[in-house]
Each structure stands twice: as C-alpha cells, then as structure tokens.
Design a protein around this motif. Structure first.
Motif, PDB file in Angstrom:
ATOM      1  N   ALA A   1      36.443  30.085  40.107  1.00 15.43           N
ATOM      2  CA  ALA A   1      36.105  31.538  40.896  1.00 15.43           C
ATOM      3  C   ALA A   1      34.482  31.435  40.908  1.00 15.43           C
ATOM      4  CB  ALA A   1      36.547  32.535  40.073  1.00 15.43           C
ATOM      5  N   LEU A   2      33.917  31.016  39.598  1.00 12.47           N
ATOM      6  CA  LEU A   2      32.409  31.335  39.222  1.00 12.47           C
ATOM      7  C   LEU A   2      31.740  30.291  40.250  1.00 12.47           C
ATOM      8  CD1 LEU A   2      32.227  31.516  35.598  1.00 12.47           C
ATOM      9  CD2 LEU A   2      31.779  33.404  37.309  1.00 12.47           C
TER      10      LEU A   2
ATOM     11  N   ILE B   1      38.666  36.835  38.154  1.00 11.42           N
ATOM     12  CA  ILE B   1      37.909  36.323  37.074  1.00 11.42           C
ATOM     13  C   ILE B   1      38.691  37.262  35.985  1.00 11.42           C
ATOM     14  CG2 ILE B   1      36.191  36.528  35.592  1.00 11.42           C
ATOM     15  CD1 ILE B   1      34.733  35.578  38.075  1.00 11.42           C
ATOM     16  N   PHE B   2      38.863  38.714  36.303  1.00 12.71           N
ATOM     17  CA  PHE B   2      39.419  39.557  35.303  1.00 12.71           C
ATOM     18  C   PHE B   2      40.788  39.225  35.018  1.00 12.71           C
ATOM     19  CE2 PHE B   2      41.989  43.531  34.650  1.00 12.71           C
ATOM     20  CZ  PHE B   2      41.427  44.169  33.589  1.00 12.71           C
TER      21      PHE B   2
ATOM     22  N   LYS C   1      31.986  35.034  47.536  1.00  8.44           N
ATOM     23  CA  LYS C   1      32.187  36.007  46.517  1.00  8.44           C
ATOM     24  C   LYS C   1      32.386  37.198  47.104  1.00  8.44           C
ATOM     25  CE  LYS C   1      30.537  33.554  43.092  1.00  8.44           C
ATOM     26  NZ  LYS C   1      30.236  32.269  43.524  1.00  8.44           N
ATOM     27  N   ASN C   2      33.408  37.970  46.610  1.00  6.75           N
ATOM     28  CA  ASN C   2      33.873  39.288  47.019  1.00  6.75           C
ATOM     29  C   ASN C   2      34.734  39.792  46.137  1.00  6.75           C
ATOM     30  OD1 ASN C   2      36.690  38.039  47.141  1.00  6.75           O
ATOM     31  ND2 ASN C   2      36.547  37.620  49.255  1.00  6.75           N
ATOM     32  N   MET C   3      35.326  41.108  46.354  1.00  2.00           N
ATOM     33  CA  MET C   3      35.967  41.929  45.228  1.00  2.00           C
ATOM     34  C   MET C   3      37.084  41.194  44.670  1.00  2.00           C
ATOM     35  SD  MET C   3      37.990  44.482  47.368  1.00  2.00           S
ATOM     36  CE  MET C   3      39.220  45.095  46.132  1.00  2.00           C
ATOM     37  N   TYR C   4      37.746  40.017  45.316  1.00  2.00           N
ATOM     38  CA  TYR C   4      38.813  39.265  44.849  1.00  2.00           C
ATOM     39  C   TYR C   4      38.376  38.328  43.711  1.00  2.00           C
ATOM     40  CZ  TYR C   4      41.280  41.984  48.569  1.00  2.00           C
ATOM     41  OH  TYR C   4      41.721  42.766  49.461  1.00  2.00           O
ATOM     42  N   THR C   5      37.212  37.757  43.991  1.00  2.00           N
ATOM     43  CA  THR C   5      36.445  36.780  43.150  1.00  2.00           C
ATOM     44  C   THR C   5      36.527  37.504  41.767  1.00  2.00           C
ATOM     45  OG1 THR C   5      35.433  35.806  44.823  1.00  2.00           O
ATOM     46  CG2 THR C   5      34.662  35.209  42.666  1.00  2.00           C
ATOM     47  N   ILE C   6      36.002  38.983  41.546  1.00  2.00           N
ATOM     48  CA  ILE C   6      35.764  39.542  40.397  1.00  2.00           C
ATOM     49  C   ILE C   6      37.321  39.605  39.980  1.00  2.00           C
ATOM     50  CG2 ILE C   6      35.017  41.726  39.140  1.00  2.00           C
ATOM     51  CD1 ILE C   6      32.968  41.840  41.587  1.00  2.00           C
ATOM     52  N   ALA C   7      38.310  40.212  40.769  1.00  2.00           N
ATOM     53  CA  ALA C   7      39.680  40.445  40.130  1.00  2.00           C
ATOM     54  C   ALA C   7      40.312  39.251  39.816  1.00  2.00           C
ATOM     55  CB  ALA C   7      40.531  41.020  41.355  1.00  2.00           C
TER      56      ALA C   7
ATOM     57  N   ILE D   1      38.752  30.508  36.008  1.00  2.00           N
ATOM     58  CA  ILE D   1      37.278  31.306  35.994  1.00  2.00           C
ATOM     59  C   ILE D   1      36.563  30.388  36.344  1.00  2.00           C
ATOM     60  CG2 ILE D   1      36.093  32.232  34.218  1.00  2.00           C
ATOM     61  CD1 ILE D   1      38.310  33.199  32.612  1.00  2.00           C
TER      62      ILE D   1
END
Length: 323
Positions: free
Chosen positions: A61-62, A75-76, A67-73, A58
C-alpha cells in the motif's frame, strides 16, 4: 481471470482457510480438553503467517503509485489486524464483545475477519471498470459455478470453524451455528419479514435518493454487468437466494454473530457486498444485516436463512419483470 482460474483460486484459498480453522480448533481442544500445550506452536505459526501478510499489505500500500482514501483505509485495517496479535488488545476487546482473549480460535476469527475489509480496500484502490467487465466472457454457467463454489466453501468454513471434527460433534455444531427446525408459523413469519425487507430496501433507496445520495453509476453498471446472467434466468435467481442463504448466513449469523455481536457482524456483512465500490447499496445492506442479526438472536440462523433466500429471490424476480 478465466472461469477455471477463478474456481481454482476460490477452492485453494478457502481450502487453506478451512485447514487453518481446523488446526486452531485442534489447538484449543488440546488446551481446554486434554490440558496440554502440545499444539500451541501450530497456532503461533498461523499467527506469524497473518502478521507477515498484514506487513506485506502495508508495504504494498505504501509503495503503490495510486494513492486515495482506500489506500489509507487499507493501511489502517492491516495495522488493526496486527494489533489483534497483541494479548492486551484482545483483552480490551473482550470488554466490548464476548470473546475469550486467550482462545486461539477467537484470535484466528479476529485475524480472518480483517481479510474482508483488507480484500475490499485492495480492490478499491484500483477499482474494476465497466470496460474491463465487458471484455470478460461472463456466462450463466461460470457465474453459477462461482457463486455456488464460494458459498459451499463458506458453509464448510463455518462448520469447521466452530469446531466440528475437533471440539464438537454434529449436534453440538448445529446448536452452535443456530440451526434448528422451524415451525410452520416461524416459516411464514420469515417469509413475511423478507417481504418487509424488500419494501424497506425500496424505501431506503428512495430516501437516500431524495437526500442526494444516489448510487455511484459506475459501480451500479459494473454490478449489473456481472450479475446479469443470474438475474436473467430462473435458476440464476433461485441460486442467488439459496447459495447466499447457505454460505453467508452460516458464516455471519451462525459463526460470527454470537461472539462479534450484531453491529460488527453486520458491518463485515455489508463490506462483503461492496466488492466494486462503497455506495448507498452498502448502507442498505448494513440495515438489512442489522435486521437479520436481530432475528438470528431472537429465533435462529435457520430463520435468517429463510429470510435471506426469500429476500434475494423476491428482489431478483422483481428485477426480472420490472427492470
């Protein structure tokens, strides 16, 4: 990463997973059979290691500049992995899939399964480019070594993961993994299903193309470049079938499906085939995974091993003669 480094990394990472799987099974054995909690601290240490890993992912990633959709994924899924450390979350999940929320083995299986999307999304934040692949020295020997090493280690992980050497003898392990002798009729049936799956893959690809959902060309070219040595030789095509049938089927249909269910197992199965990007191929693999999940439930893991091996060999053979 050179050939030897990749093999060493595979052996080291899987050896660690196999050791952890052995230890958590030992914990459950002492609790369930011996009625003592003498090994509980071992499981807590393993869970703490997973917690640290997910927190580190996490943080990375931060901090990553990309930063793209895979970064958010990423972290999730890391937060999801952390949530599996909470007993009340596992109790809620136990209402959906048949896990024991108090089992150290099932907790370990949940945490380890999160490694699949975590590794995937990490690689997709900065995906491998075709130029990078073309610079690598990809040979038949190195590719064969990698695919066999990975799948043999997966098979060992599945066997140890379900409790062999700790909670189960070999016969019990075979039964747990769904390994049984096939009749001649079942063998022919599995071969026929493989042919149907090849036709299904072809049909789905046409449908997706008609809907405007064509393959990502960059992903397609990267996969072709990486797999070219295998698809250009008979031993490579046969290995694609036999190795995957051994490792992937024992892990997914053998070890995971009885507790994770067909849908969740098939999603994880599809993600493992998306190393270089999500595409319509991911959706096709998901559908095929659901199909093999059905046949695992109806027959056995041995049945799906024959389907998987035959399917891969058929696809490889057709690709060799008609591409």
């Amino acid at each position: 990463m050179n050939d030897y480094t990749e093999i060493i990394f595979l052996i080291a990472s899987f050896s660690l997973l196999i050791l952890l799987a052995y230890l958590v099974n030992k914990v459950d054995y002492t609790v369930q059979v011996k009625g003592t909690n003498s090994w509980n601290s071992v499981s807590h240490v393993i869970q703490a290691l997973y917690a640290c890993m997910f927190l580190l992912v996490i943080l990375i990633a931060l901090l990553t500049p990309t930063k793209n959709m895979y970064t958010i994924a990423l972290i999730f899924v890391s937060i999801l992995g952390l949530s599996f450390l909470i007993p009340i979350v596992r109790k809620g999940l136990a209402k959906v899939i048949p896990i024991n929320p108090h089992s150290h083995v099932h907790t370990f299986a949940l945490l380890t399964s999160i490694l699949i999307p975590t590794t995937l999304f990490q690689s997709l934040i900065v995906p491998t480019s075709l130029s990078e692949v073309q610079q690598e020295n990809i040979t038949l020997v190195s590719t064969l070594s990698s695919i066999w090493a990975q799948n043999i280690l997966c098979a060992v992980f599945a066997v140890i993961g379900v409790g062999y050497l700790t909670r189960r003898n070999w016969q019990q392990t075979r039964e747990r993994l769904g390994l049984s002798r096939l009749t001649f009729k079942q063998l022919l049936g599995a071969l026929a299903v493989a042919v149907v799956f090849v036709i299904l893959q072809w049909g789905l690809t046409i449908v997706f193309t008609q809907l405007g959902l064509s393959e990502d060309q960059e992903v397609l070219k990267v996969n072709e470049a990486l797999m070219a040595p295998l698809f250009n030789s008979a031993i490579g095509i046969i290995s694609i079938g036999l190795a995957a049938a051994l490792g992937e089927e024992l892990v997914f249909r053998g070890a995971l499906q009885p507790y994770f269910g067909i849908i969740l197992t098939s999603i994880l199965f599809a993600l493992t085939h998306s190393n270089y990007g999500l595409s319509i191929g991911t959706a096709v693999v998901l559908v095929l995974g659901l199909g093999m999940g059905y046949f695992r439930k109806r027959y056995s893991t041995t049945y799906t091993m024959v389907i998987h091996a035959s399917y891969n060999i058929l696809v490889g053979t057709l690709d060799y003669f008609f591409s």
